[in-house]
Design an enzyme around this catalytic site. Structure first.
Site: not given
Length: 322
Positions: A157, A96, A99
């Protein structure tokens, strides 16, 4: 002749003192005594004092840290100087931490209005269920602002928030086309930043075999993203409560907590983003500022969530010392 010997002894004593008061006790006591006991000539005494001083400097230098992560990189964000590198250019799954680029692409949109509302589609929640992905717990039908989606993206997240942003800011007549377009924007941004070992095939890090980066590239990406005031505010937030509009026109509060536990546990932390996954293991892009100096870095493929935090703290400590 006697005067010369006394002078040499006085110079020898002065030279030992110059080598530093730290040589009074402990491991360095014996060398200090040896210099005092063997005055020899003034030139030899001065040379011995210089050697002692160099030993003290070397003893005070920070030792290079050892980390459990497979890859790591740290730099001084002010001048870009590398402080630490371990497999810094080896491509790895980044989870993640992807992101960061999702947010970067959104915040680079022309004429961006952060208060624009996006309606949460069922496709976003279905995606979370299908992928057993991390979630901002967005509720179908709610109207959430772009700014709120950024909080939902970066704090808990939320892959649902990532999907909503990709759908909003990609172009095309279908959702699939818009997502593909958004990922294309992510790769264009990576190319423009000179991230030669980075490629995205997803908007959230749940990749399809071609979503990778390196510790050096992710650090450069984060350094670029941190130039944006909105990004800095979001990733530096430990927790938030956001008022969103419901489908019926009422409102509800969404509460999100940052997965980056350096916030509140490491003095000066200002971001940035965690990541994890079966292939990525445990990742963390981090940044902290102390006494006007900002240190920024990345660890990829650490062995546990606890170890990625420990790794990051070690690298931050080292980055501030060198």
């Amino acid at each position: 002749m006697k005067t010369g010997i006394k002078g040499a002894r006085r110079l020898s004593a002065t030279a030992v003192t110059a080598a530093g008061a730290v040589l009074l006790t402990g491991a360095f006591a014996a060398p200090a005594q040896a210099v005092a006991a063997s005055p020899a000539t003034p030139a030899q005494a001065a040379a011995q004092a210089q050697a002692q001083a160099q030993t003290v400097v070397k003893a005070g230098a920070p030792s290079t840290p050892t980390i459990t992560a497979a890859g790591g990189f740290v730099m001084n964000n002010g001048n870009g100087r590398t402080a630490f590198a371990k497999a810094a250019d080896s491509r790895r799954s980044m989870g993640s931490t992807t992101k960061i680029m999702t947010a970067q692409v959104v915040l680079s949109q022309k004429n961006l209005n952060l208060d624009t509302k996006v309606t949460v589609d069922k496709a976003y929640s279905d995606y979370i269920v299908a992928k057993t992905a991390s979630s901002a717990r967005l509720i179908v039908g709610d109207k959430v602002t772009v700014r709120q989606l950024l909080y939902g993206l970066m704090l808990p997240s939320g892959c649902d928030a990532a999907y909503a942003l990709a759908d909003k800011f990609g172009s095309g007549s279908t959702r699939a086309a818009r997502v593909k377009s958004f990922i294309g924007q992510m790769n264009t941004a990576a190319k423009n930043l000179g991230l030669k070992n980075t490629h995205f095939d997803s908007f959230d890090g749940i990749g399809n075999g071609a979503n990778y980066s390196t510790p050096r590239d992710l650090t450069k990406l984060a350094s670029s993203a941190m130039k944006n005031a909105t990004f800095r505010t979001v990733v530096g937030t430990k927790s938030t409560q956001q008022k969103v509009t419901t489908k019926s026109g009422g409102y509800r509060y969404m509460s999100w907590t940052n997965t980056n536990n350096l916030l509140g546990s490491y003095a000066g932390t200002i971001g940035v983003k965690t990541g994890s996954g079966p292939e990525a293991k445990y990742c963390l892009v981090f940044a902290a500022t102390r006494n006007g100096k900002t240190v920024i870095g990345t660890v990829l493929a650490s062995s546990s969530a606890a170890n990625r935090t420990t790794d990051a703290k070690k690298l931050l400590d080292y980055g501030f010392k060198v």
